[in-house]
Structures are given as structure tokens and as C-alpha cells.
Design a protein around this motif. Sequence first.
Motif, PDB file in Angstrom:
ATOM      1  N   GLU A  73      81.126  23.676  87.782  1.00  0.00           N
ATOM      2  CA  GLU A  73      80.651  24.349  88.983  1.00  0.00           C
ATOM      3  C   GLU A  73      81.823  24.564  89.950  1.00  0.00           C
ATOM      4  O   GLU A  73      81.951  25.623  90.567  1.00  0.00           O
ATOM      5  CB  GLU A  73      79.600  23.476  89.656  1.00  0.00           C
ATOM      6  CG  GLU A  73      78.621  24.267  90.454  1.00  0.00           C
ATOM      7  CD  GLU A  73      77.218  23.993  89.978  1.00  0.00           C
ATOM      8  OE1 GLU A  73      76.443  23.478  90.758  1.00  0.00           O
ATOM      9  OE2 GLU A  73      76.914  24.273  88.807  1.00  0.00           O
ATOM     10  N   LYS A 110      76.893  30.322  81.938  1.00  0.00           N
ATOM     11  CA  LYS A 110      75.794  29.608  82.571  1.00  0.00           C
ATOM     12  C   LYS A 110      74.471  29.859  81.871  1.00  0.00           C
ATOM     13  O   LYS A 110      73.669  28.943  81.697  1.00  0.00           O
ATOM     14  CB  LYS A 110      75.688  30.023  84.030  1.00  0.00           C
ATOM     15  CG  LYS A 110      76.780  29.401  84.856  1.00  0.00           C
ATOM     16  CD  LYS A 110      76.522  29.697  86.291  1.00  0.00           C
ATOM     17  CE  LYS A 110      77.699  29.365  87.147  1.00  0.00           C
ATOM     18  NZ  LYS A 110      77.567  30.006  88.448  1.00  0.00           N
ATOM     19  N   GLN A 153      70.528  19.612  81.497  1.00  0.00           N
ATOM     20  CA  GLN A 153      70.957  20.399  80.343  1.00  0.00           C
ATOM     21  C   GLN A 153      70.576  19.645  79.096  1.00  0.00           C
ATOM     22  O   GLN A 153      71.092  18.575  78.822  1.00  0.00           O
ATOM     23  CB  GLN A 153      72.460  20.646  80.385  1.00  0.00           C
ATOM     24  CG  GLN A 153      72.895  21.498  79.213  1.00  0.00           C
ATOM     25  CD  GLN A 153      74.350  21.890  79.300  1.00  0.00           C
ATOM     26  OE1 GLN A 153      74.939  21.892  80.368  1.00  0.00           O
ATOM     27  NE2 GLN A 153      74.930  22.234  78.171  1.00  0.00           N
ATOM     28  N   LYS A 205      74.083  27.717  78.985  1.00  0.00           N
ATOM     29  CA  LYS A 205      73.818  26.309  79.296  1.00  0.00           C
ATOM     30  C   LYS A 205      72.324  26.038  79.501  1.00  0.00           C
ATOM     31  O   LYS A 205      71.864  24.929  79.307  1.00  0.00           O
ATOM     32  CB  LYS A 205      74.573  25.897  80.564  1.00  0.00           C
ATOM     33  CG  LYS A 205      76.017  25.583  80.317  1.00  0.00           C
ATOM     34  CD  LYS A 205      76.751  25.401  81.624  1.00  0.00           C
ATOM     35  CE  LYS A 205      76.316  24.144  82.328  1.00  0.00           C
ATOM     36  NZ  LYS A 205      77.413  23.499  83.046  1.00  0.00           N
ATOM     37  N   GLU A 259      70.321  26.297  87.815  1.00  0.00           N
ATOM     38  CA  GLU A 259      71.331  25.400  88.361  1.00  0.00           C
ATOM     39  C   GLU A 259      70.744  24.511  89.460  1.00  0.00           C
ATOM     40  O   GLU A 259      71.064  23.335  89.571  1.00  0.00           O
ATOM     41  CB  GLU A 259      72.467  26.224  88.946  1.00  0.00           C
ATOM     42  CG  GLU A 259      73.823  25.765  88.461  1.00  0.00           C
ATOM     43  CD  GLU A 259      74.881  26.783  88.789  1.00  0.00           C
ATOM     44  OE1 GLU A 259      75.220  26.915  89.965  1.00  0.00           O
ATOM     45  OE2 GLU A 259      75.337  27.473  87.858  1.00  0.00           O
ATOM     46  N   CYS A 311      68.855  21.926  87.688  1.00  0.00           N
ATOM     47  CA  CYS A 311      69.761  21.031  86.979  1.00  0.00           C
ATOM     48  C   CYS A 311      70.533  20.147  87.956  1.00  0.00           C
ATOM     49  O   CYS A 311      70.761  18.967  87.686  1.00  0.00           O
ATOM     50  CB  CYS A 311      70.717  21.841  86.119  1.00  0.00           C
ATOM     51  SG  CYS A 311      71.739  20.825  85.069  1.00  0.00           S
ATOM     52  N   ASP A 327      70.721  16.235  87.872  1.00  0.00           N
ATOM     53  CA  ASP A 327      71.975  15.484  87.782  1.00  0.00           C
ATOM     54  C   ASP A 327      72.108  14.491  88.931  1.00  0.00           C
ATOM     55  O   ASP A 327      72.585  13.370  88.748  1.00  0.00           O
ATOM     56  CB  ASP A 327      73.171  16.445  87.792  1.00  0.00           C
ATOM     57  CG  ASP A 327      73.312  17.170  86.470  1.00  0.00           C
ATOM     58  OD1 ASP A 327      72.533  16.845  85.545  1.00  0.00           O
ATOM     59  OD2 ASP A 327      74.169  18.058  86.359  1.00  0.00           O
ATOM     60  N   GLU A 369      76.536  15.272  83.513  1.00  0.00           N
ATOM     61  CA  GLU A 369      76.464  15.603  84.941  1.00  0.00           C
ATOM     62  C   GLU A 369      77.850  15.865  85.498  1.00  0.00           C
ATOM     63  O   GLU A 369      78.045  16.762  86.311  1.00  0.00           O
ATOM     64  CB  GLU A 369      75.826  14.458  85.749  1.00  0.00           C
ATOM     65  CG  GLU A 369      74.492  13.990  85.239  1.00  0.00           C
ATOM     66  CD  GLU A 369      74.655  12.962  84.147  1.00  0.00           C
ATOM     67  OE1 GLU A 369      74.229  13.285  83.018  1.00  0.00           O
ATOM     68  OE2 GLU A 369      75.212  11.888  84.355  1.00  0.00           O
ATOM     69  N   ASN A 429      78.942  19.219  84.396  1.00  0.00           N
ATOM     70  CA  ASN A 429      78.278  20.253  85.201  1.00  0.00           C
ATOM     71  C   ASN A 429      78.949  20.404  86.548  1.00  0.00           C
ATOM     72  O   ASN A 429      79.254  21.515  86.987  1.00  0.00           O
ATOM     73  CB  ASN A 429      76.804  19.902  85.427  1.00  0.00           C
ATOM     74  CG  ASN A 429      75.968  20.173  84.194  1.00  0.00           C
ATOM     75  OD1 ASN A 429      76.408  20.881  83.285  1.00  0.00           O
ATOM     76  ND2 ASN A 429      74.786  19.617  84.139  1.00  0.00           N
TER      77      ASN A 429
END
Lengths: 160, 472, 448
Positions: free
Chosen positions: A21, C234, C207, C237, C264, C267, C271, A14, A17
Motif C-alpha cells: 500500500e 490489487k 486476503q 489480490k 482494501e 481488508c 488486517d 498484513e 499488504n
Amino acid sequence: MDKLYIICVDDQREVLNALTEDLEVFENHVKIEECESVKEAWDVMEEVDNEGDYVALLITDQVMPNNTGVDLLKKLSADIRFGATKTILLTGQATHKDTIEAINSAHLNHYIEKPWKKDDLHATIKTLITQFVLDKGLEYQSYMDILDQSVLLNNLRKTT
Amino acid sequence: MTSQRIKLLISILLPVTVLLLPISAFQIEGLTIVEQRVIAIFLMAALFWILEPIPIYATSLLIIFLELIMVSTKGLKFIITPDSPEEFGTLISYKDIMHTFASPIIILFLGGFFLAMAATKYRLDQNLAKVLLKPFGENPKWVMLGLMIITALFSMFMSNTATTAMMLSILVPVLAVFLPGDKGKVAFTLAVPFAANVGGIGTPIGTPPNAVALKYLTGPDYISFGSWMAMALPYVIVLLLFAWGLLLLFYPISTPKIKLTITGSWLKNRKAYIVYATFGLTILLWLTDFIHGMNSYTVAMVPVAVFSAFGIINKNDLKNISWDVLWLVSGGIALGLALEASGLAERLVNTIPFGTFSPLIIIVSVTVIAMLMANFMSHTATSNLILPLVAALGTSIMSLGPLGGNKMIVLATTISCSMSMALPISTPPNALAFATGTLETKQMAKPGVIIAIVGLILNYALMYVLDIIGFF
Amino acid sequence: MEDKVSFNWVKQEFFSDENKKLYVKKGEVLLDPQHKNTRLFLVTKGKFLGYLSDAEIGNYPVFEASENKFIGVYSYFSDDHYSYSKVVAVEDSEVYYYDKVREAHTPEEMQRLSQFHISIVVNELYARQYFAKKMAQERHNDSQRLLKAEKMSTLGQMAAGVAHELNNSIGVIDGSMGRLAEFINKCVDSHGDHHLRDVFETGKKGQEISSEEARTIRKQYEKIKGLTDGQIRKLSKTGIPANEVIKTLQKDPSAADRINEFWEMGCTLHDMEIAANHSTHVVRSVKQLGVTEHQWSKDVSINHTISEAMVILKNLTKRVKTTVFLDEYIPNTEACPGQLVQVWINLVKNGIESMLSSQTEDPQIRIASGHDAKNIIITVTDNGPGIPEDIKQRIFEPSFTTKVDGLNFGLGLGLAVVQRIVTEHDAVIEVNSEPGHTEFTVKIPLIS
């Protein structure tokens, strides 16, 4: 245009990610690689180097299973291939001792505490990438959008 | 990636095709094989400089390399041994080609680099800027004028890029204190690169196109450092004032007070004094060649010798010299050399009936073309390509004579090359200003285009006046 | 002479007269500071304690005398013959005494008496010294214990305070996130494109592929023309193989942005959920350090608590081969489910972390439940390096950790928390460990 890479290392998916981002703004000029372990990061960096591309920046977490971020930083600083590579330790868990070690024996460029602020992270990365581009003597014009103005201007003043 | 490859492919294939064509295909009376090769090299140089598949200085080195192999007296044996000397043409002395690396023009520039480097190293530039800026007070209008005058003045002796970098690093912190929404920010940010571009015209060492021009101003057309300045300075001043007014008109400043702070104080040690003295002496010698007889090229060795001897410029500093700029100019000189020495320049001019054109049309078209080209590619590369052709025209078209001849058209074209400042990619100073993020392309293009047009008109006026007073 | 001064000689000579023998019952006072005493006592059976009384702290012991120890030495030798302490028998005892009244007349007798006195004094000095030392040591130990307990309770209170504060904000985050997720789900559901909806659902699982696998997929995407580096990174992923979407992308490279956005979005939800869960878990663990109020329930499914723990640990268990075996026939029992979840979390986390940090090859963890007539039995087994003999005893101590950096308190306090919770459930925990096989067994008694 030479290919530059930012390598991000964190064992927590996480966090990785969220980090990548936040790095999106750089992606038009720099390639971003995500790695979940120190070993993986090293393999990727070697591959990048073998391709003749540049590891411009390494952003690593400290506390990870097997090897710590400082281990990676030390290995990196001892390797001539990555002599110009800039480094950021991005962590909430490094002890005082770790940090001192990272600075003294791994020439850490920057320390950012988790949770990071996007703007701070961007500013730091800009500065470090600019320094890398100038250190390596790359064509700075190609990366103009992601370079730090004052670092660039100060450097250009010295040219003839 | 792929577009880069396509560019490279085009830049190589077209010249090779030209090289392989039979001579008869060119439809030029008496064209020799050497001349055909020079055409191919010239075409290659043009494509490489316009499309930039490789760095522009690399193209220069490629030109010199190819000339040495293909058309020099010590080239590759198998391709320079003629079947019939008549059709083959004259080879160029390899020494002459190699000499371009250390041509007097290059030495002149090297001298300029040494001056600039020492000035930066001993903070002469910064301290001078501080002193000169003081009389302009805190009224934004006047501060901006001061900024522009200083920038222009410095860029006469330093590279336009280094000057812009220095002035922007002084300016950028101040941009933050502007009132929100104040368009004056744009005015200030544009003032620096515009002034640097314009200022470059002021001296022979102000910008590389000037150096290239010197190559074609020899013999009766020779121009001394002092007379160049006498000619260019009024032009620079008028254009600078115009640019200042224009920027204020387009982007009026609403912030009431601006204070540019420049830190540091004059260095007071032996080396610093040597720098100050040498700086002054060199400029003085440049301006007084009629007294002492040393031309500007010889004088250029003064800072080189003095600074090296006193360790003011050391080995490490030598690495920071922009050798790429010097070699870029060398390549241009070599290209011009090949065109002249092979006789191609003359042949082209004789083949195309330029003589029938009005000299005014010729002047206007070359200056406009130079300006347009320079907007999209390097100013130096533009002058490298266009000046040898212009010089050929200048020396052979009789009708230009009354208007000032070769000297006039070369100078007019050179000045036009420095007129290009409409786009961020036009010059490195523009790119740096644009990168501050305070302005949009449109905001740069609008005044840039107007300044270029007015600059061209002033250019013609200057030439007219110079002609009348018998400068040429 | 030395022989004569031995204890036996003293006992024989002076404390063997059956007429001077006293029986003292438990609780009876032998000496009292209020009464004169001219006798020396030798305890031959039982035990006495001497107390000093203090206005502030009441009676406190200053010496103890058991068999073959003297009592009344101070008062016997002192001028006023008053004892400084009150001596009480703590069990039924017998003593012989020697009375000062008896006087010495001949030089021989004098010598005999002085020998006797010296012997008594030396003995007493020794005894007092010993007692003082012992008392000092005990007091020192006590204060250490007290300090430690205080430290723990302060830490606990602080932790509980912090946890309480955090709990509120995490609650808000968690709740808001849930609502946001619902809203986004609704929006996506109403989106026309089936494929994008699927992509969103895939994203919601997080992911699933490792960054290494992503790089392999990336090579496939790199072959498709017109995609930017960012889009490619991306897309890879998402774990969606390139051949599934190649046609869409070839037709319209900008479709990559939409796919990436939907994935995203999913995800990010995932997350955030993981992060919120993790925070909740941490807060809960911290809270349990200091507070002992828990929700007990009579009807708890142990299996359910295990499943819950595994959900929270999902992120960690991904990294090793994890097996969960649940015996469906376990009867429900009385327990505190929240605490049991903590136990499983700590045991599993402990196992996985030790395997990861020791780079165990093919790391595996297994959690299984089962039962017999009396107990529910839960085992957590891993194939890590095992617990070294020398630290096996200490693993349940509060501040014990095998971690190098002292900041991962999850484990260090973890096993102590486990121990406490297990005890509260009247259960037992055993550890059986050898290299390649470590097994924690928790036995929870069934309430009949």
C-alpha cells in the motif's frame, strides 16, 4: 520503457499488504510483486529475469519460516543476473549478527527497521531505484517522477 | 506498450509505401530511383525522430545503415544495379557516408566533450562557479543573474544537460531556505534551464544543433569559432537579461537573502594545472584562428590529445562520453549528405516554386516551424531534419541573397531550434528543472513561450543588423 | 605401624570401653563453648551438628558428624579446652569418649598415644576439609539459584510493567478500531451497490489467496484492456475471478478503482483486527510471565477456550492443515480461561512453527478435546519432525528454545508458561514424540 520490478517478501500477509500500500506511488513506473516466502520470491525474480525485465529492488523481511531474508540476499548477491539489483532489509527482528552478515556477505544496500516510516521508505526507494536506473544505463527520462533528484543530478554532471 | 507498437508500425509502413510507389506517383519531373529512396529514408527519419519508437540516436544509425545499403556505391548488389542508369540516378560514395562518423564537426564536439569532462573531473567547473558567483553578493535578484550568467557561460562549453545538472545540484539545497510561498523558488528553478538553453547558442560547440548547422556553413559560408561567438554572444546576453527580467516580473522573490554555497577549493596538482592550461589554451586557439591558421576542428584535437596523453581522461572516462549525441549528429549529417549528393535537395527546390514566395515569409515560416517542432522533439533531431531543407532553400533562392543568403537562413533556423523551452519535454534541462517539483508546467510554459517569441524577434533583428554590417 | 594407625585400631584401643559410652538424645547438647571439655568423642550411632553462633545471622552449621566421626577434636587439643562450637545431636545418638586425664607413662604408651593423636588429627583435617568444600559448593549453588530467580523476577516485573503500559494503548487502538469498523460498516451498508458491498465483505475476511494464486488471477486481469498495473495487482489480490467482473470493467475500467477501494477498506479492517489481536495476545503472554493474578471462574467451557485460541491463531493456522475436534459433552469446570487460552495458543503455535521451520511436507495440526470420568483431556498433535530425545527433558524450562535466532520468545518461554499454568490447574501435561507424530496431552481434573 523497460519494465522494472520491486519484489516484496514477507511471510506476514498484513505486513505485505501495508507495505505494498505504501509503495503505490511507484506503481505508475514500476511493477510490484508480493511474495510470501523466500522460495516464491526467487521463482518470481527468475521469471522476471527470463522475461527480460529488471528486478530493480528487493525488499525483504528477515525472520521467515524455512529461509531467512539474509539467505535470500546472499543468494541474490551471488547471482550475476541480479548484480545491479538493490536490496532493503526491512525487519524488526534481525540480530546484530544477521545484519552484519547481510552487509558483509550479501552487500545489503539499506536497512530499515519495522515499523517503517512511509516517508523514509519512499526516500530510500527513490534513491535506490535511481541508482539502479543509472547503473543499468536505462533511459532515466521515463522514470523521472520516481527518481531521486540529487542522485540523478550528480550522475548527470559526469556525462558530457 | 501498444502505443509504442503503433508508432513503430506507422514509422515503418509509411516509408515502405513511399518506397514501393511508382516513380510517376510523385509528380516530380525527372525524379530518380535513388532520390525516391532518399525521400523514403528522410520520411522514415522524420517519423522515427518525431514519434520516437526507438531512441533518437538509434534512428541516426539506422539512417546511415539504410543509406549504405540502398543508395551507396557499395550497397546491396541487387538493388543498386540499375536497369537504366538514366532513371536510376547517382549513387553516393560509401566512404562519404561512413565519414560522417568522424566528420570534422564530430571531432569538434569530441574536443568539447573532453574539455567538459576534464573540467568536471578536476572540479574546474565548480571552483569557477564559486569564484564567478562571489561578486553577485546575497541579494536574490543579483544572485539569480549571476547564476544565469554562469550557467549560460558554462553551457557554451559543456552540454546543456550537464550544466543544468551541476547548477541545479548547487541550487536545490538552497530552495529549502526560501520563505514558504515565495514564488522566487520558481524563478530560480527556471533560471537555470533557460540560461543553459540560451547559453548553448553562444558557441559552435554549445549545443548539437550548432554542430549540425556547421555542416551547411562551408565554402564561402564558412564561419569560424570566433566569428560565431562574435555573432551569437550579444544575442545571448540580451536574451539572458530579458529572461532574467521576465522571471523576476512573473515570480518576484520575497526572500531577502540568498546564499549559494559551493564547496571545494582549487586543486593544486600537476594534472589540475594541465587541465586549467589546456582549457585556456584551447579557447584561445579557437578565437585566434586568423593568427595561427588552424581551424576550430583542428584545434578541437588539442584537448583530446593532451588529456589522453597525460591520463587526465582515462579509458573509464571514455565510456562516459555521450557517443549517442555524437552519433545523433552523424546521422543528421548523413541525411543532409544524401539529400545533397543524390541531387534531391536541388530537385525539390526547383520543383516547388519557392522563388515566388517572399523571402521574409520563407524566413519567418522556417524559423517558426523549427521552433515549434523543437518544443516537442529533440533539438538536434529537429535541426537534423530541417536544416538540410533550409540549406537547400538558402542556396537556391536568389531573393534571399540580399538578406544574407544561405548563411543567414541557416543561422536563423539554428538559433530558433534553441528557442524551444516552453515544456518540460522540450529539452533535458527543462525536464531536470521540472523534476525538482518546485514548479508546474504552466509556470514553465508562460515565460518559456514569451522568451521564445521575443527570442525569435531578436533573432530577426540580429540577422538584420548582421546583414547591414556585412557579416554574411 | 601403618596397620596400627588404622581407624579400627583406634576404635578398638581407645573407644570401646563400655563405661565411657554416652547416650545423647535428639536435641541434647554434647559440647558447649561455655564449658571445658577434655574428652574426644567418637560417634557410633546417630548424627550431630556443630553450630557457630553469630550476632547477625544467628546459629549456622560449621560441621556435621555422623557415625565413625570424631567430635571435640579442637577442644581436646587446645590449651584452654574450650570448644569453638556448640554440638547438638540431631537424632538420638551414642558416643564413646576418650578422656585426656588418662596419662601415658612408658615409652610404649607414649608412642601408642602419639599414634592415636596423629590418627585423630589427620582424620579431623580430612573431615574439615571435606566439609568446607561441601559448604562452599552449596553456597555457590544457592547464590546461583538466587541470581537466576532474581533475574526471572526482574524480567517478569519489567515485562509486566511494559505489558501494562502497552495494554492501555492497545486497548485504545482496539476499541477505536472497533468503532471505526462499525462506522465504516454502516456507511458501506447504506451504499447502493450490492456488488461493492459484497466486495467489502470479502475484503473483511482478509486476503484469502496466497500471493502465488494472486499471480495466476493477475494473468486473467492482464487480458482486460485499459487497466493500470496497480489496478491489476490489487484486483488479483481480492481473489475475485476476472470473469465475474470483466463486463463491468470493460464497460468502465475506472470501476476497478471502486472495487479495489472497497476490498482494501475491508481488508485493512481485517488486517488491523489481526494485528490488534496479535498485540493483545503478546501483551497477555508477557504479562503472565511476571504476574500471577488471573480471573478464575467456576463455570468454564474448555471448548470455548480452544475456539478462542484458534481465532487468535487464525493467521498462523492458515499455513498448515488444521483440524479442530471438540467434544460437545465436556462438562464445565473450574479454571482460568485466559490462561488456558494461552496454553492452547502456545502448544499449537509451537507445533506449527516446528513444522514450518523443518519444512515438513503436508504439515498438519490437530487439536481435540474429550473427557473421561475424572479428566478433561486435550491433545495437540502434529506431524512435524518430533522432539529429539536429548532435549525432551528440557522443553519446559523457561529459557529453552529450539529457535536459532533468540528473539522469538513466543516458544522459548511459551512452554514454561504452559507448564506453570497446567500445574496451577492441578492438571498434568505429557509429551509423546517421535518423528512424524508429536502429541501433547493435557489432563485437567474434573471438579466433582
